[in-house]
Design an enzyme around this catalytic site. Sequence first.
Site, PDB file in Angstrom:
ATOM      1  N   ASP A 173      -7.913  20.777   8.731  1.00 18.24           N
ATOM      2  CA  ASP A 173      -8.291  19.846   7.567  1.00 18.24           C
ATOM      3  C   ASP A 173      -9.027  20.164   6.574  1.00 18.24           C
ATOM      4  OD1 ASP A 173     -10.993  19.425   8.298  1.00 18.24           O
ATOM      5  OD2 ASP A 173     -10.706  17.864   9.787  1.00 18.24           O
ATOM      6  N   ASN A 205       0.898  -1.044   0.032  1.00 12.39           N
ATOM      7  CA  ASN A 205       0.028   0.012   0.134  1.00 12.39           C
ATOM      8  C   ASN A 205       0.895   1.258   0.111  1.00 12.39           C
ATOM      9  OD1 ASN A 205      -2.620   1.277   0.088  1.00 12.39           O
ATOM     10  ND2 ASN A 205      -1.985   2.307   2.212  1.00 12.39           N
ATOM     11  N   TYR A 237      -1.118   9.855   3.729  1.00 12.93           N
ATOM     12  CA  TYR A 237      -1.675  10.163   5.183  1.00 12.93           C
ATOM     13  C   TYR A 237      -0.952  11.090   5.857  1.00 12.93           C
ATOM     14  CZ  TYR A 237      -2.901   5.251   4.308  1.00 12.93           C
ATOM     15  OH  TYR A 237      -3.171   4.028   3.782  1.00 12.93           O
ATOM     16  N   ARG A 238      -1.590  12.136   6.430  1.00 10.71           N
ATOM     17  CA  ARG A 238      -0.540  13.306   6.915  1.00 10.71           C
ATOM     18  C   ARG A 238       0.324  12.890   8.137  1.00 10.71           C
ATOM     19  NH1 ARG A 238      -5.725  15.836   9.759  1.00 10.71           N
ATOM     20  NH2 ARG A 238      -5.255  15.217  11.690  1.00 10.71           N
ATOM     21  N   TRP A 280      -3.248   7.538  10.001  1.00 10.39           N
ATOM     22  CA  TRP A 280      -4.024   6.649   8.800  1.00 10.39           C
ATOM     23  C   TRP A 280      -5.216   6.504   9.744  1.00 10.39           C
ATOM     24  CZ3 TRP A 280       0.728   3.254   8.527  1.00 10.39           C
ATOM     25  CH2 TRP A 280       1.131   2.459   9.590  1.00 10.39           C
TER      26      TRP A 280
HETATM   27  C1  LIG Z   1      -3.677  15.945   0.759  1.00  7.30           C
HETATM   28  C2  LIG Z   1      -4.429  14.730   1.143  1.00  7.30           C
HETATM   29  C3  LIG Z   1      -4.211  14.519   2.626  1.00  7.30           C
HETATM   30  C4  LIG Z   1      -4.732  13.429   3.197  1.00  7.30           C
HETATM   31  N1  LIG Z   1      -4.426  13.017   4.423  1.00  7.30           N
HETATM   32  C5  LIG Z   1      -4.945  12.053   5.156  1.00  7.30           C
HETATM   33  C6  LIG Z   1      -4.816  11.515   6.333  1.00  7.30           C
HETATM   34  O1  LIG Z   1      -4.130  12.177   7.126  1.00  7.30           O
HETATM   35  N2  LIG Z   1      -5.298  10.247   6.818  1.00  7.30           N
HETATM   36  C7  LIG Z   1      -5.980   9.455   6.008  1.00  7.30           C
HETATM   37  O2  LIG Z   1      -6.510   8.447   6.340  1.00  7.30           O
HETATM   38  N3  LIG Z   1      -6.133   9.776   4.579  1.00  7.30           N
HETATM   39  C8  LIG Z   1      -5.573  10.852   4.109  1.00  7.30           C
HETATM   40  N4  LIG Z   1      -6.102  11.364   2.763  1.00  7.30           N
HETATM   41  C9  LIG Z   1      -6.745  10.272   1.873  1.00  7.30           C
HETATM   42  C10 LIG Z   1      -5.949   9.286   1.694  1.00  7.30           C
HETATM   43  O3  LIG Z   1      -4.782   9.485   0.683  1.00  7.30           O
HETATM   44  C11 LIG Z   1      -6.902   8.429   0.589  1.00  7.30           C
HETATM   45  O4  LIG Z   1      -8.037   7.915   1.285  1.00  7.30           O
HETATM   46  C12 LIG Z   1      -6.231   7.391  -0.060  1.00  7.30           C
HETATM   47  O5  LIG Z   1      -7.122   6.548  -0.855  1.00  7.30           O
HETATM   48  C13 LIG Z   1      -5.678   6.272   0.591  1.00  7.30           C
HETATM   49  O6  LIG Z   1      -6.202   5.117   0.754  1.00  7.30           O
HETATM   50  P1  LIG Z   1      -5.694   3.614   1.105  1.00  7.30           P
HETATM   51  O7  LIG Z   1      -5.561   3.665   2.563  1.00  7.30           O
HETATM   52  O8  LIG Z   1      -6.737   2.899   0.523  1.00  7.30           O
HETATM   53  O9  LIG Z   1      -4.586   3.455   0.403  1.00  7.30           O
HETATM   54  C14 LIG Z   1      -5.329  12.385   2.241  1.00  7.30           C
HETATM   55  C15 LIG Z   1      -5.534  12.819   0.938  1.00  7.30           C
HETATM   56  C16 LIG Z   1      -5.102  13.745   0.248  1.00  7.30           C
HETATM   57  C17 LIG Z   1      -5.240  14.186  -1.121  1.00  7.30           C
END
Ligand SMILES: Cc1cc2nc3c(=O)[nH]c(=O)nc-3n(C[C@H](O)[C@H](O)[C@H](O)COP(=O)(O)O)c2cc1C
Length: 488
Positions: A282, A172, A176-177, A190
Site C-alpha cells: 500500500d 458517492n 477504493y482498491r 472501503w
Molecule cells: C490510488 C488510490 C487508492 C486508494 N485506495 C483506497 C482504498 O483501498 N480504500 C479506501 O478506503 N480509500 C482508498 N483511497 C482513498 C480514497 O479514495 C479517498 O479517501 C477518497 O476521498 C474517498 O473518500 P470518500 O469515501 O469520502 O468518498 C485511495 C486513494 C487513491 C488515490
Amino acid sequence: MSGPLEDLRSYIGWLESRGELVVVEEEVSPVLEIPALLRRLMYNRGPAVLFTRIKGHEGWRVAGNLFRSIDTLRAALGVGRLEEVGERLTSMFTRPPPTGFTEKIRALREVGEASRYTPRRVGKAPFTENVVESSRGPLRLLPAFKTWPRDGGRYLTYPLVITRNPLYGTYNVGVYRVMLLDGSRAVIHWQIHKRGAEDYELHGGERIPVAIAIGSDPATMLTGAAPVPAPMDKYLFAGILRGRGVDLYELPNGILVPANAEVVLEGYITRGEEAEEGPFGDHWGYYDKPRERYPVFRVERMYYRSNPIYYGTVVGPPPLEDAVIGKAFERIFLPLVRVLLPEVVDVNLPEYGVFQGMAIVSIRKRYPGHAKKVMMALWGLGQFSLTKIIVVVDHDIDPHDINRVIWAVSANVNPSRDVVVIPGSHTDALDPAQEAPAYGGKLGIDATRKLPEENYGGPWPEGLEEDPATRRWADDAFKRLFAGLGSR
Ligand SMILES: Cc1cc2nc3c(=O)[nH]c(=O)nc-3n(C[C@H](O)[C@H](O)[C@H](O)COP(=O)(O)O)c2cc1C
C-alpha cells in the site's frame, strides 16, 4: 481548450498534443510488468503512458501516470490555481452580502450559473456497446494489475466505486482498491471511515446495488479520490471541478454512472457476505497487516466501450502518482478548511507524509492555546481527522519550506509543554505503526511562538531583525561587493 475534457480518450489525446504522453507498442503484462514501469515513470516524474499491447488481454489498452504533475492537473481542469475550484464552493461565505441593485442582480446570476455544475441524465452511453453477462466471468477480461510480488491477487487500483446514500439520496464515488476473486466476484476495500462503507452500513436492504466505473474524464476520476464531505453529492462536486455538470446514465440496478466511462461493472453486495482481502503493497510502503475482511461485490454484467482503455495506478513508497493527487486536494480543499478555520493560513501535506501521515499548518495565532485548538479542530474534520501528526507553525513560516519548519520546531518547541500525544484515537486504517487497524495514537507539535500565558507567564524572546537603516545600506552594499550571490 474550450470546455472540459469529455472523457478518458480526449484526456489522453490532449496529453499527447502537449507532448506529455508516450505510446508503448511492445507487449507488456499487467502482472508486475506494467506496475514496475509505472513506478519508474512516476519516480522519475515522467510522462503519461498508453500501452497498446497487453499480454493476455487482446484488444485492450492500458493508460497510466495520467495525473503526473500538478501543472498537468491545473491545465486539464482549466484553472490557474487549484484553489479556484475550492473557491467556487466557498465564495458565497467569503464576500460581503450584496446590498446594491446591481450587486444583487449579479449574485442572482451567479446562483443561476451554478446550475451548470449539476449533473444531467442521458439516455445513451458508449459503454453499452459491449455487454458481458456474469456467467461469462467478465472480470477476467480486465487487464487488472498485480502491483507487488506478494499481493494477494489482481486488483483494480483506480476504480470509481459508486453507491448511494440511503438517507439523502446523494451519490458517492470513491476510489477504493478492488481485489478480484474470480470472474464475477471481487472484494471492495472501503475503509471504515469512508463514505462507501457508510452508505453500505446505512442501507436497510439485504442486497445493496453498487456500480464500479473505470476510466472517465480527469475531473470525474479525481472526484473519486476527493475527500468531499458527506453527504454532498460527488457528481455535483465533479461538475464543480470540471466547470460543467457530468452526464449520467442509469443502469438497470438503478445506479447512475458517468456516461463517459470506459468500463462499467454493474452488481450488488449481499449484506454480510465478506471475504479476506490482501495482502496488498500500500501507499505507506508496506504490505498491509493484518488482513481484514471486506464485502464481496458480485458482478451481474460488465459493459465496455469498443477498443477499451483501462486505467490503473500503483501505490507504494512515496512519492508516486497518489502524491500528486494528494497535493491537488491539499490546494483544492484549502479554501474550505479556511472557511471552517479562518485562522489557517496555509497547509502542507508533504509528499513523503503519505496523505494521513503528517500535516504542517500555518496559523494566524491570536490567543493562548490557539495552536492546540486548531489541532483539535483538524482532528475532527472529515478525512483531515485521519492525520497522524500535525505540526502548527506561525503565519510567517511557509509550511512548504521544510527547513523553516524544522527551524520553528527546533527553536520554538519545549517538548515538555508543546507536544500533545493522544492515545487510542481513530487513525488511517492502513497505518502500519498503530496498534490495530484504524485505531492508535496522534501527535501534535505546537511550533508557534508562545504567548506569556503559554510561557510560564514570561515574554517570548525578541526576534532578530536588522535596523531599517543598516538593512537598506547592506542590501545595496552586498549587491555591489558580492555580485552574483543571492539576495537573502
Ligand atoms: C490510488 C488510490 C487508492 C486508494 N485506495 C483506497 C482504498 O483501498 N480504500 C479506501 O478506503 N480509500 C482508498 N483511497 C482513498 C480514497 O479514495 C479517498 O479517501 C477518497 O476521498 C474517498 O473518500 P470518500 O469515501 O469520502 O468518498 C485511495 C486513494 C487513491 C488515490
